[in-house]
Enzyme design. Structure first.
Site, PDB file in Angstrom:
ATOM      1  N   ASP A   1      -2.467   4.741  -8.906  1.00  0.00           N
ATOM      2  CA  ASP A   1      -1.399   5.342  -9.626  1.00  0.00           C
ATOM      3  C   ASP A   1      -0.997   4.292 -10.882  1.00  0.00           C
ATOM      4  O   ASP A   1      -0.190   5.111 -11.910  1.00  0.00           O
ATOM      5  CB  ASP A   1       0.722   5.287  -8.484  1.00  0.00           C
ATOM      6  CG  ASP A   1      -0.461   6.494  -7.689  1.00  0.00           C
ATOM      7  OD1 ASP A   1      -0.658   7.384  -7.929  1.00  0.00           O
ATOM      8  OD2 ASP A   1       0.082   5.963  -6.333  1.00  0.00           O
TER       9      ASP A   1
ATOM     10  N   ARG B   1       7.498  -7.804  -0.733  1.00  0.00           N
ATOM     11  CA  ARG B   1       7.573  -7.258  -1.567  1.00  0.00           C
ATOM     12  C   ARG B   1       8.801  -7.587  -2.345  1.00  0.00           C
ATOM     13  O   ARG B   1       9.258  -7.496  -3.932  1.00  0.00           O
ATOM     14  CB  ARG B   1       8.680  -5.660  -1.618  1.00  0.00           C
ATOM     15  CG  ARG B   1       7.465  -4.540  -0.713  1.00  0.00           C
ATOM     16  CD  ARG B   1       6.897  -4.324  -1.831  1.00  0.00           C
ATOM     17  NE  ARG B   1       5.145  -3.022  -1.768  1.00  0.00           N
ATOM     18  CZ  ARG B   1       3.796  -3.302  -1.886  1.00  0.00           C
ATOM     19  NH1 ARG B   1       3.534  -4.646  -2.283  1.00  0.00           N
ATOM     20  NH2 ARG B   1       3.729  -2.107  -1.918  1.00  0.00           N
TER      21      ARG B   1
ATOM     22  N   ASP C   1       9.299   1.009  -0.107  1.00  0.00           N
ATOM     23  CA  ASP C   1       9.790  -0.329  -0.700  1.00  0.00           C
ATOM     24  C   ASP C   1      10.050   0.200  -2.057  1.00  0.00           C
ATOM     25  O   ASP C   1      10.529  -1.356  -2.927  1.00  0.00           O
ATOM     26  CB  ASP C   1       7.841  -0.107  -1.238  1.00  0.00           C
ATOM     27  CG  ASP C   1       6.652  -0.514  -0.539  1.00  0.00           C
ATOM     28  OD1 ASP C   1       7.373  -1.807   0.596  1.00  0.00           O
ATOM     29  OD2 ASP C   1       5.666  -0.742  -0.329  1.00  0.00           O
TER      30      ASP C   1
ATOM     31  N   SER D   1      -4.322   5.003   1.839  1.00  0.00           N
ATOM     32  CA  SER D   1      -3.160   4.440   1.032  1.00  0.00           C
ATOM     33  C   SER D   1      -3.034   3.083   1.746  1.00  0.00           C
ATOM     34  O   SER D   1      -2.542   2.282   2.605  1.00  0.00           O
ATOM     35  CB  SER D   1      -1.985   4.731   1.062  1.00  0.00           C
ATOM     36  OG  SER D   1      -0.777   3.624   0.666  1.00  0.00           O
TER      37      SER D   1
END
Ligand code: ARG
Length: 394
Positions: A12, A91, A120, A171
Site C-alpha cells: 500500500d 504508532r 491506526d 496483514s
C-alpha cells in the site's frame, strides 16, 4: 510541493508513493525501525526506485523500548485483558518522527497508509495534529480512495513495478513488543488460526520437553536482568521473545473492540510482553498493599484504554502515568518463571519491599491474634453487612 510519507515498504505505501508523485509531489519517505525484522536497506532501495527524492531510515528501537515499552510493563498493559498493545504503542512514536522530519524538511503535507476502518489512523492523526497543528494536511489515500490491495498492485504494475508482497495472505504489523496478524481466514472468528500465521512462536506441542526456567529482575517496575545478568530493555525483550517463543508461549487469539465501532478478530505473538507482564503483576502482588493492588488495576486499565484508543495526547495519560510510576517505585525484586509447552507459571518471587512475613503466616509458630482479638475484629468487620441484610429481611 513536498510530502513526507510514512513508508513501510509494503504494497500500500509503495502504491501511495506513486500516487503522490502522480499528483506532482516531491516525496520524502521515512521508515522507522521499531524492531520489525524487515530488510530496511531493501526498503530504502525500493523507495528510491519508486521515485522518492529522499529517504530516512530512523532507528527508534531503543527509544521504543525505553520510553514506550517500559511504561507498558509498569502498567501491565493488556487491552481488553489480552492485547499487549504493540501496534498501538509504536504508532505515536512513528508519528512523532514523521512530524519531526516534516518540520525539518518544510513539507506541506504528510501521508500515511491507514484505512478508515482501523485504529491506526486515529493514533497517527492525533499526534500529527498535536505536533504540526490542526490544519496539517494529512493525505491518506487508502482512507480517501478506499484503495484495496488489488488496486495498489494495479498502480504498481501500471508504473512497471512488481508489487511487493502482493501474494501475502495476511496483514502483519511487527515491532519489538508484538507481532499483529489480521485478515485472510482470520476474519472468520470461528476458524482456528492456521499454523502459517505464526513466526515468533513454535506450536506448543512441538516445544521442547524440558521446561525453561528464568529469573527476571525488576528495578522500580522495569525489567533489568535475566538470570542475574543485567541488560538494557531492548536486548532483554529480544532475548525473551526468542527464548520464550521457542517454548511455544506468547500466542494470543481474541476478539477486540476497535475504536471505530467494529469488532475484529486479532491474532498476536508477544512472548516477551506476556512474560514480563505476568512476572511484573506477580511482583506487584508481593509488594503492594491490598488497596494499592486494587487501585492499580484501575490505573492500568485506564492507561491501556487511552493508548489503544489513540489518545496518546490526552493529558490524563500523564496523570495516570505519574501514579503508576509512584507505585512502581517499590516494584523491585526477582521473579522466577517456568515456561513449558505454551504455558507459563510464576514459581517464585522475592522483594525487599514487602509486608510478607514468613514467620507471621506460619501456622505452627510465631504471632497469633488472640481469640479475643480475632472475635472482636469479626464482630466489627461484619456489622454493616449483617445489619443491612437483617433490615431487608433477606
Ligand atoms: N488491532 C491492533 C491494533 O489496533 C493491531 C493492528 C495491526 N495492524 C495491522 N496492519 N495488522 O492495535
Amino acid at each position: 510541493m513536498r510530502v513526507v510519507l510514512a513508508y513501510s515498504g509494503g504494497l500500500d505505501t509503495s502504491a501511495i508513493l506513486l500516487l503522490l508523485r502522480e499528483k506532482g509531489y516531491e516525496v520524502i519517505t521515512v521508515t522507522i525501525d521499531v524492531g520489525q525484522e524487515d530488510d530496511l536497506a531493501g526498503v530504502e532501495e525500493r523507495a528510491y526506485k519508486l521515485g522518492a527524492v529522499k529517504h530516512y531510515t530512523i532507528n527508534a528501537v531503543k527509544e521504543f523500548a525505553e520510553n514506550y515499552i517500559s511504561k507498558a510493563v509498569k502498567a501491565n498493559a493488556l487491552y481488553e485483558d489480552r492485547y499487549p498493545l504493540g501496534t498501538a504503542l509504536a504508532r505515536p512514536l512513528i508519528a512523532e518522527k514523521i512530524a519531526e522530519i516534516a518540520k525539518k524538511e518544510g513539507a506541506e503535507a504528510v501521508a500515511h497508509g491507514c484505512t478508515s476502518k482501523g485504529n491506526d489512523q486515529v493514533r497517527f492523526d492525533l499526534v500529527l495534529k498535536y505536533r504540526l497543528g490542526d490544519d496539517v494536511k494529512i493525505i491518506a489515500p487508502v482512507r480517501e480512495l478506499g484503495l484495496t490491495r488489488t488496486a495498489s498492485a494495479e498502480i504498481l504494475r501500471r508504473h512497471g513495478f512488481e508489487p511487493p508482497g502482493a501474494h501475502k495472505k495476511y496483514s502483519v504489523d511487527e515491532n519489538l513488543w508484538s507481532r499483529s496478524i489480521e485478515g485472510g481466514v482470520l476474519d472468520d472468528p470461528a476458524a482456528p488460526p492456521p499454523e502459517e500465521v505464526f513466526a515468533w512462536t513454535v506450536p506448543p506441542e512441538k516445544a521442547p520437553n524440558e521446561p525453561l526456567v528464568l529469573s527476571i529482575g525488576f528495578e522500580k517496575g522495569i525489567p533489568v536482568s535475566i538470570n542475574n545478568e543485567k541488560m538494557g530493555l531492548e536486548k532483554l525483550v529480544r532475548l525473551l521473545n526468542r527464548l520464550v517463543g521457542l517454548h511455544g508461549y506468547g500466542r494470543i487469539d481474541h476478539i477486540e473492540n476497535r475504536i471505530v465501532g467494529l469488532k475484529s478478530r486479532e491474532v498476536y505473538e508477544a512472548p516477551a510482553a506476556l512474560t514480563l507482564i505476568e512476572a511484573h503483576k506477580d511482583l506487584e502482588k508481593l509488594v503492594y498493599t491490598p488497596r494499592e493492588l486494587r487501585f492499580k488495576k484501575l490505573l492500568d486499565e485506564q492507561w491501556s484504554d487511552l493508548v489503544y484508543q489513540g489518545l496518546w495526547v490526552e493529558p490524563l495519560r500523564l496523570v495516570v502515568e505519574k501514579a503508576i510510576d509512584e507505585l512502581n517505585k517499590w516494584v523491585t525484586g526477582e521473579v522466577v518463571v517456568k515456561v513449558y509447552k505454551g504455558s507459563l507459571s510464576v514459581i517464585g518471587r522475592s522483594s525487599d519491599y514487602t509486608s510478607y512475613s514468613k514467620s507471621l503466616i506460619d501456622y505452627d509458630k510465631g504471632w497469633y491474634p488472640s481469640a479475643e482479638e480475632a472475635e472482636g475484629f469479626i464482630k466489627i468487620w461484619g456489622r454493616h453487612s449483617l445489619a443491612a441484610v437483617r433490615s431487608r429481611g433477606i
